[in-house]
Structures are given as structure tokens and as C-alpha cells.
Design a protein around this motif. Structure first.
Motif: not given
Length: 141
Positions: A14, A61, A65
Motif C-alpha cells: 500500500a 492499487g 489510484r
């Protein structure tokens, strides 16, 4: 006790996604003895939502984003996936990669028809090649 794939992503991946989408280069290195779980941690089972490794989670991810950027903002993702084994480099994304030794210092290097070669001597003196921008994280250094 073992960490599951989700925990590993939350602890490591992350942050890579966050830093990678705020302008910093990121690098994931899995190093260790044969049979210690590097491949499972990095790849996992791409078909299983719970068992996916770092790579599919980081990729998801990144693109989530980037998809949520404000209108007019753009992003660019460049990915290399290289295996180092027995002092040999192998580009796992390019099936035509050729392992060779650098003519400058004898170090291993990848050569591919899709990757233009830059002369490091010209690059270092500012005489050509791509511009290398090195950025420092404001908190970590």
C-alpha cells in the motif's frame, strides 16, 4: 506465525502504491534462499482474491489510484520485472531479452530490441541519453 497476503500488502504494498502515485520511483526486491516463499509472496495465486501476491495487488492499487485522478491530471506507469539468478539477468516481461555483459564495466545487463541502449559515458557527461531524475522522499529521505 505467518502473515497472509493481505497483511503483507497492507504493510508494504500500500505504501508503494501511495509513493508511486505521488511521483516517487519504487522498487520491490525479493531476496532469499530457494524455497523460502519469495515467489508465493510476490505472485501468489492470481486467480484467488485472497491469495493474490504483492504484484497483482500493487498493480490493482496503482491503476485504481490513477483512475481516481482529478480531471485533466495524468499519470505514467513504467514497470520492469527482472529476475537475477546465478549472476544472470532475465527480463520476465520481454520474451526476446538477451543476457549480455556491459561493454563499459563487464557488469551484467539486459539487451532487448524494445529497449534502446544509452551510452552511460554520454549520459554522465550530459551529452545524451534520457535524463535521470532522482527524487528524495520528504519524510523518509
Amino acid at each position: 506465525d505467518y502473515a497472509d497476503q493481505s497483511t503483507i500488502y497492507n504493510c508494504l504494498g500500500a505504501d508503494m502504491v501511495m509513493h508511486g502515485t505521488t511521483g516517487y520511483n519504487c522498487c520491490l526486491v525479493a531476496y532469499g534462499q530457494t524455497g523460502t516463499g519469495k515467489t508465493h509472496t510476490v505472485h501468489g495465486d492470481w486467480q484467488s482474491q485472497d491469495q493474490r501476491g504483492l504484484l497483482p495487488r500493487i498493480a490493482e492499487g496503482l491503476f485504481e489510484r490513477l483512475a481516481s485522478l482529478p480531471a485533466g491530471d495524468t499519470g505514467r506507469v513504467r514497470i520492469s520485472y527482472i529476475e537475477v539468478y546465478n549472476d544472470r539477468l532475465r527480463d520476465l516481461l520481454c520474451t526476446t531479452a538477451i543476457t549480455a555483459r556491459s561493454e563499459y564495466d563487464g557488469s551484467p545487463r539486459l539487451s532487448s530490441p524494445r529497449t534502446p541502449r544509452a551510452d552511460p559515458h554520454k549520459f554522465a557527461s550530459g551529452g545524451g541519453g534520457n535524463r535521470l531524475e532522482v527524487r528524495t522522499h520528504p519524510e523518509v529521505g
